[in-house]
Motif scaffolding. Structure first.
Motif: not given
Length: 322
Positions: A199-226
């Motif tokens: 996975i490559t994470l690309s943000v306008p105006g920033q250097e890309p982040v390459h070779d991610l094995a996991l990516s989670i996008v959060c709109n709030t916290a917490p992410w989940t509950y156990l």
């Protein structure tokens, strides 16, 4: 006030008795119509009709996070307009109910109904931001339409876990936290990109982040509950800002043990940290792209395989009664 109660009868903790008690409680204060979902996507269709009709002022979702997601996507079919569209209220009826709990609602139907009635009596509401995910222009997924999510999206490992859980539920398994843990272990054992991600994470105006094995996008916290324990993948994430991203570059046994422990002990002040962890806060627009097709999920709903997804954080997109 005219309101529509959308009930998912297949939600984990929803029953006919729950629906009847809730209907009786709400009917004294609202001009209430009740609709029971009959197929996947039905809540979206019901909410879309309510928004188009112009008479319904409030849509109440009784069900889990998937039901809420469908309601939100139905209401926002033509785009966000919180001052014109019906408001949204949630009565938790699923197994985890992340969205409702992140709003501060009780994770109990009776208590949540009482909180909703109090909010209605006090005319109390708030505007929250949402995430929008769509196929990236020029990619193989460019024809994939945009879809809103309320609390999280995942591309890669965690989406694979969600897919396994859905398959287990289709075989008759009950949705429990133990089921998620078992499927996470199976996903880890079968994960082909543990040591080098695609996975490559690309943000306008920033250097890309390459070779991610996991990516989670959060709109709030917490992410989940156990159970009753909140888990913070991105502690700074909030309904009042845009989107946060957590990426992990390695999923080796050592890395998973370390980061898994950090997740279990996470807090609003402390999330994941380490040389293989990437965290970005309050992003309005970015793209996640993979060299190989990967599982994709939004709000706990598995949406198949994707190669590229573009995300947009939209502030004040929805009015919720809390």
């Amino acid at each position: 006030m005219r309101a529509l109660l959308v009930v998912n009868p297949k939600a984990t903790t929803t029953s006919t008795r729950t629906r009847d008690v809730l209907t009786h409680a709400l009917a004294s204060d609202l001009k209430l119509e009740v609709a029971t979902t009959e197929y996947r996507g039905h809540a979206r269709d019901l909410a879309r009709e309510a928004a188009a009709g112009g008479e319904v002022e409030l849509v109440i979702a009784l069900g889990g996070d998937g039901t809420v997601n469908e309601v939100v996507n139905g209401l926002l079919h033509a785009g966000p307009d919180p001052d014109r569209l019906p408001g949204v209220a949630v009565v938790p009826g699923g197994s985890t109910n992340v969205f409702a709990r992140a709003l501060g609602l009780p994770n109990d139907v009776v208590e949540a109904t009482g909180a909703l009635l109090d909010a209605l009596a006090a005319r109390r509401s708030r505007h929250i931001g949402l995430g929008l995910a769509a196929g990236t222009e020029g990619s193989d997924d460019s024809a994939v339409p945009g879809r809103w999510f309320t609390f999280c999206a995942g591309f890669g490992f965690d989406a694979g876990v969600v897919g396994r859980v859905e398959q287990a539920r289709e075989r008759g398994k009950r949705s429990t936290h133990a089921l998620y843990v078992r499927q996470a272990l199976r996903q880890f054992v079968g994960e082909p990109h543990r040591r080098r991600g695609t996975i490559t994470l690309s943000v306008p105006g920033q250097e890309p982040v390459h070779d991610l094995a996991l990516s989670i996008v959060c709109n709030t916290a917490p992410w989940t509950y156990l159970g009753n324990r909140p888990v913070y993948a991105a502690p700074q994430a909030s309904f009042d800002c845009a989107l946060d991203v957590l990426g992990l570059a390695r999923l080796s046994t050592g890395a998973v043990t370390r980061y898994g422990t950090q997740l279990l002990t996470s807090s609003p002040e402390r999330g994941l940290r380490g040389k293989h962890a990437v965290t970005l806060h309050d992003l309005t627009e970015f793209t996640l792209e993979s060299q190989a097709p990967l599982p994709f999920q939004m709000d706990g709903d598995h949406l198949g395989l994707r190669r590229s997804v573009t995300f947009t954080g939209v502030r004040r997109a929805l009015r919720v009664i809390v």
